[in-house]
Each structure stands twice: as structure tokens, then as C-alpha cells.
Design a protein around this motif. Structure first.
Motif, PDB file in Angstrom:
ATOM      1  N   ASP A 183     -28.732   3.000  10.965  1.00  0.00           N
ATOM      2  CA  ASP A 183     -28.301   4.160  11.738  1.00  0.00           C
ATOM      3  C   ASP A 183     -26.787   4.172  11.909  1.00  0.00           C
ATOM      4  O   ASP A 183     -26.139   5.223  11.811  1.00  0.00           O
ATOM      5  N   LEU A 184     -26.205   2.994  12.204  1.00  0.00           N
ATOM      6  CA  LEU A 184     -24.755   2.902  12.372  1.00  0.00           C
ATOM      7  C   LEU A 184     -24.035   3.208  11.064  1.00  0.00           C
ATOM      8  O   LEU A 184     -22.969   3.845  11.061  1.00  0.00           O
ATOM      9  N   GLU A 185     -24.610   2.774   9.949  1.00  0.00           N
ATOM     10  CA  GLU A 185     -24.024   3.039   8.631  1.00  0.00           C
ATOM     11  C   GLU A 185     -23.980   4.546   8.358  1.00  0.00           C
ATOM     12  O   GLU A 185     -22.986   5.074   7.864  1.00  0.00           O
ATOM     13  N   ARG A 186     -25.062   5.250   8.718  1.00  0.00           N
ATOM     14  CA  ARG A 186     -25.111   6.690   8.528  1.00  0.00           C
ATOM     15  C   ARG A 186     -24.083   7.382   9.436  1.00  0.00           C
ATOM     16  O   ARG A 186     -23.397   8.317   9.024  1.00  0.00           O
ATOM     17  N   TYR A 187     -23.983   6.909  10.714  1.00  0.00           N
ATOM     18  CA  TYR A 187     -23.043   7.506  11.661  1.00  0.00           C
ATOM     19  C   TYR A 187     -21.605   7.324  11.195  1.00  0.00           C
ATOM     20  O   TYR A 187     -20.798   8.254  11.232  1.00  0.00           O
ATOM     21  N   TRP A 188     -21.275   6.132  10.694  1.00  0.00           N
ATOM     22  CA  TRP A 188     -19.916   5.840  10.246  1.00  0.00           C
ATOM     23  C   TRP A 188     -19.554   6.699   9.034  1.00  0.00           C
ATOM     24  O   TRP A 188     -18.444   7.212   8.914  1.00  0.00           O
ATOM     25  N   ALA A 189     -20.512   6.905   8.134  1.00  0.00           N
ATOM     26  CA  ALA A 189     -20.269   7.755   6.969  1.00  0.00           C
ATOM     27  C   ALA A 189     -20.038   9.208   7.404  1.00  0.00           C
ATOM     28  O   ALA A 189     -19.177   9.907   6.859  1.00  0.00           O
ATOM     29  N   ARG A 190     -20.791   9.665   8.404  1.00  0.00           N
ATOM     30  CA  ARG A 190     -20.681  11.053   8.840  1.00  0.00           C
ATOM     31  C   ARG A 190     -19.320  11.320   9.471  1.00  0.00           C
ATOM     32  O   ARG A 190     -18.698  12.349   9.190  1.00  0.00           O
ATOM     33  N   ARG A 229     -16.585   9.870   8.899  1.00  0.00           N
ATOM     34  CA  ARG A 229     -15.546   9.773   7.864  1.00  0.00           C
ATOM     35  C   ARG A 229     -15.647  10.896   6.850  1.00  0.00           C
ATOM     36  O   ARG A 229     -14.859  10.982   5.918  1.00  0.00           O
ATOM     37  N   GLY A 230     -16.633  11.778   7.020  1.00  0.00           N
ATOM     38  CA  GLY A 230     -16.802  12.892   6.096  1.00  0.00           C
ATOM     39  C   GLY A 230     -17.400  12.491   4.762  1.00  0.00           C
ATOM     40  O   GLY A 230     -17.274  13.222   3.768  1.00  0.00           O
ATOM     41  N   LYS A 231     -18.065  11.340   4.712  1.00  0.00           N
ATOM     42  CA  LYS A 231     -18.669  10.850   3.473  1.00  0.00           C
ATOM     43  C   LYS A 231     -20.136  11.258   3.390  1.00  0.00           C
ATOM     44  O   LYS A 231     -20.759  11.641   4.386  1.00  0.00           O
ATOM     45  N   GLU A 232     -20.694  11.154   2.175  1.00  0.00           N
ATOM     46  CA  GLU A 232     -22.104  11.468   1.973  1.00  0.00           C
ATOM     47  C   GLU A 232     -22.986  10.452   2.685  1.00  0.00           C
ATOM     48  O   GLU A 232     -22.670   9.255   2.732  1.00  0.00           O
ATOM     49  N   ASP A 233     -24.056  10.925   3.248  1.00  0.00           N
ATOM     50  CA  ASP A 233     -24.995  10.062   3.958  1.00  0.00           C
ATOM     51  C   ASP A 233     -25.616   9.053   2.980  1.00  0.00           C
ATOM     52  O   ASP A 233     -26.314   9.445   2.035  1.00  0.00           O
ATOM     53  N   PRO A 234     -25.379   7.748   3.143  1.00  0.00           N
ATOM     54  CA  PRO A 234     -25.939   6.765   2.200  1.00  0.00           C
ATOM     55  C   PRO A 234     -27.462   6.725   2.226  1.00  0.00           C
ATOM     56  O   PRO A 234     -28.102   6.322   1.260  1.00  0.00           O
ATOM     57  N   PHE A 235     -28.048   7.165   3.325  1.00  0.00           N
ATOM     58  CA  PHE A 235     -29.494   7.218   3.454  1.00  0.00           C
ATOM     59  C   PHE A 235     -30.112   8.188   2.445  1.00  0.00           C
ATOM     60  O   PHE A 235     -31.240   8.020   2.004  1.00  0.00           O
ATOM     61  N   LEU A 236     -29.331   9.222   2.054  1.00  0.00           N
ATOM     62  CA  LEU A 236     -29.858  10.257   1.175  1.00  0.00           C
ATOM     63  C   LEU A 236     -29.555  10.021  -0.295  1.00  0.00           C
ATOM     64  O   LEU A 236     -30.101  10.702  -1.154  1.00  0.00           O
TER      65      LEU A 236
END
Length: 420
Positions: A27-34, A36-43
Motif C-alpha cells: 500500500d505504501l509503495e502504491r501511495y509513494w508512486a501516486r 510522485r506522479g508515477k504509474e501504480d506498480p500494483f497495476l
């Protein structure tokens, strides 16, 4: 006409197995990507939603990159196989769930009927649920009162209107839910496959009401059903979904045609084309009782013969299935005839070929008029050619209330389908 629904780059991803993303670190990895304007690694690991394959990832795209516009007054049929993403799309449009990516813009109030019991509180009576649904739609109490008698009359459950809906049968539930959705003053009406729960009389009544609100009142209707006859009768636009993606968006007739061309075979394939011929098979002529007329009255023996003259451009020994689908004048599928029983007829030579058959109807059927749609197919794979309404039959028969009137007999090839 103005656009009332606009869908742009819509996608919906689901994780298989456990709910949520599994761990706090993920969850934290997804939040940090969001942030920073990066693509969601979960997807990134998501796969196409193909229910027939096992797959490698635990994330699937129920919908992927969906784009379409729906104008005011359109009646849109959304069709496709089980698991294609139809119900997910309707849930997003109804705001039951939110998209993973993309946007949905809707102008107007939406009345949805997605599954049995949607929007009803089981402990409340039918009357109380009518007022609850109206309030959810943003209607005033006076507006609901004005429509109340009409809703109850249409539903046919007046005797149980003061009974908690948890005691209703599934058919009664759907009757009242549809009546509420159809009569309360929403600009957009969304109906999923739930009408299949109702009896034949109520299904016909519902289709008539949806047609009236679309064409007569200018309201927008989105309709999901596997009964392509009903879709064809009601809708002017069609969207075909396959594995979460739109494979066709246009007229309803062409959407149903593409559904059949994709090798998706059902008992209700209605390809509304007249004398379609591919580059492989051409229909030169069809004779009924040795005549070129396309309307007959059954003789006392309840039989007729037909001859198909076709021209082939394929190799020898090609398998070809002859399929005759009989429907009533409401496009309800009633009977099916295939002399090859889906094994195909072997054609030895190219060029012009003549095939002759005889069909006999049982003599214990109620009188009803039928149309015969004729298809020439590569069994289960491809449609070579077809003729819609190749023959109109007067005073054949089938009882819509008596189930299987005539069972399949080996060698006869004529099957009467159960009521829909």
C-alpha cells in the motif's frame, strides 16, 4: 442530441484471492508512486480478464481502456460472453464501484437494476422501499406519491405491498424493483440480466416499458442481456465486450452480427442481415416446397421441404453446418433444426451445390406464426452465409407456458427450445 454518458480511458482492475492489496508495504509503495506522479506498480502486473485461462498474475483487468459516448434517448444493448465485463461496467456507471483509472461523466439521475434486491432494504415493506428508492434518486415525496399507484399496478404485487420484501420471491422482488426503476423520473435507466428471473409475460411487459421510456419519453436506456432477440428488438445502439475490452461499438444490428462472427455461439444468435454471403460461400437461391416464395401455410401434415443452392469456393471435404432457427414475431427463439447435428455436412466438390431437406412439426402445438432464419456455418467457428427471415410460416405452433413441447429425436434434427 447531447451526450449524457461520456466514458474516457476507463479501466477496472481486481485482485484475485484476498481483498485489498495484501500488505502495508505494498500500500505504501502504491501511495509513494501516486504522489510522485508515477504509474501504480500494483497495476503493471495486471492481465487481460480471460476466464478460460489460468494466468500468471493475481491482478486482472475486468475492463481495460474503455471509451464511448451515449446520447440522450439512445437505447444501448451491452452484449458479450459471461465474464466479458458487462456487469462491472454497469456498476461503475451506477456509481456502485469506482474505476481504477479513467473517468465517467454522467448528466442526469440514474435508476439502476443490477441484480435481485439492488437498492432494497429487506426489512422494509414494498411500499417503504418505493419511497426509499425515490428519495435516493433525489425525488420529492409528492413526486413519488403521484407515481405510486402506477408503480404498484405495473409490478403486480399489490397484495404484498405492505409485506417486508425479504419475504418476496425473486420474481416478485424483480417485478417491484423494475417498476420502481422504470416509473420514477430518472433520465437514465440501467438494467442488467435480472429480467431473466421474471416470467415470459413480465419480460415482455418490461421490454415494452423500456421501449416506451426510450422512444416515447426520450430517456436513455442501457440494457445487458444474453437474449439477443430482446436486445435487437429494444436497442438502436450496441456495445460488444470481450475480455474487458470493446470490440465493437455502433448499431445494435452490427454489434449482434459481430458477436456471432467472433465464434460466440448461443441459442439466440440473431444476425440481422439479409442474404449475407462470404467470399467462401454464396447463397444463390432458396426454394420452399419447390417454389421461390418466402411465405407458406403449413399443410395438414405440418411439414415443408426446402432446397438451398449455394456456390462454394473452398477446398473439398469442407465441413458445413446447416442451421435453421425458428423465432416468433417477437423474436423469441422457439425451435432449432440442424440436419448435421453440428457435425457438419461434408461437401465433396467446389462450385454450385444443391442441398435438400424436409422439416416436420409435431401436430399438437398451439397456433402461432414463425419466421425461419437460415445459417451456413463452419461448426462452432465461422458463419459462411445466412438469410434472415428466409421463410415466414403461418399457423405453426408452440406453447410458451408448457416447457419442452417437443424433445429432440435422433435423426429428426428438430428441437423445440424451452421458454425464455
Amino acid at each position: 442530441m447531447s451526450s449524457v454518458i461520456k466514458v474516457e480511458n476507463l479501466s477496472k482492475a481486481y485482485q484475485l484471492g484476498d481483498f485489498g492489496t495484501g500488505t502495508i508495504s505494498r500500500d505504501l509503495e502504491r501511495y509513494w508512486a501516486r504522489i510522485r506522479g508515477k504509474e501504480d506498480p500494483f497495476l503493471k502486473v495486471g492481465e487481460t480478464n480471460d476466464r478460460t485461462t489460468k494466468g500468471e498474475s493475481d491482478v486482472v483487468w475486468s475492463l481495460r481502456d474503455i471509451n464511448f459516448d451515449i446520447e440522450q434517448g439512445d437505447a444501448v444493448g451491452i452484449i458479450g460472453r459471461n465474464g466479458a465485463g458487462k456487469s462491472t461496467l454497469l456498476k461503475i456507471l451506477s456509481r456502485v464501484t469506482s474505476p481504477t483509472t479513467g473517468s465517467v461523466k454522467v448528466k442526469g439521475r440514474i435508476a439502476s437494476l443490477l441484480e435481485v434486491g439492488t437498492g432494497f432494504h429487506p426489512e422494509l415493506t414494498g411500499k417503504e422501499n418505493i419511497f426509499l428508492n425515490g428519495a435516493i434518486l433525489g425525488m420529492r415525496k409528492a413526486e413519488i406519491k403521484r407515481k405510486f399507484d402506477e408503480i404498484v399496478d405495473f409490478s403486480g404485487v399489490e397484495r404484498y405491498i405492505d409485506t417486508p420484501v425479504k419475504r418476496y420471491s425473486s420474481g416478485m422482488y424483480v417485478r417491484l424493483a423494475f417498476a420502481v426503476a422504470a416509473h420514477l423520473e430518472s433520465e437514465i435507466m440501467i438494467v442488467d440480466e435480472v429480467l431473466a428471473v421474471g416470467d415470459a409475460e413480465f419480460q415482455k411487459k418490461c421490454l415494452g416499458k423500456m421501449d416506451a421510456v426510450s422512444r416515447g419519453e426520450g430517456r436513455t436506456v442501457l440494457f445487458v442481456s444474453h437474449n439477443l432477440g430482446a436486445v435487437q428488438k429494444l436497442c438502436n445502439k450496441g456495445i460488444l465486450l470481450n475480455n474487458g475490452q470493446i470490440t465493437f461499438n455502433g448499431s445494435c444490428k452490427d454489434a449482434i452480427y459481430n458477436y456471432g462472427q467472433n465464434g460466440i455461439k448461443t441459442d439466440t444468435d440473431f444476425l440481422n442481415r439479409i442474404n449475407y454471403s462470404s467470399d467462401k460461400v454464396k447463397i444463390n437461391n432458396i426454394l420452399f416446397n419447390n417454389s421461390s416464395v418466402n411465405s407458406i401455410v403449413l399443410n395438414p401434415e405440418n411439414n415443408f421441404s426446402f432446397e438451398i443452392r449455394i456456390e462454394l469456393s473452398l477446398q473439398t471435404d469442407m465441413p458445413m453446418d446447416i442451421e435453421c432457427r425458428f423465432v416468433d414475431r417477437d423474436l423469441t427463439p422457439l425451435a432449432f433444426y440442424s440436419p448435421g447435428h453440428h457435425d457438419g455436412v461434408k461437401i465433396q466438390n467446389k462450385g454450385e451445390v444443391s442441398l435438400s431437406y424436409k422439416i416436420t412439426f409435431p401436430n399438437n402445438l398451439n397456433k402461432v406464426d414463425l419466421d425461419m432464419n437460415l445459417y451456413l456455418t463452419y461448426p462452432g467457428v465461422e458463419i459462411y452465409a445466412f438469410c434472415e427471415k428466409a421463410l415466414s410460416i403461418e399457423y405453426a405452433g408452440y406453447s410458451m407456458t408448457s416447457g419442452h413441447v417437443f424433445e429432440y429425436e435422433k435423426g429428426a434434427g428438430l428441437i423445440f427450445l424451452p421458454p425464455h
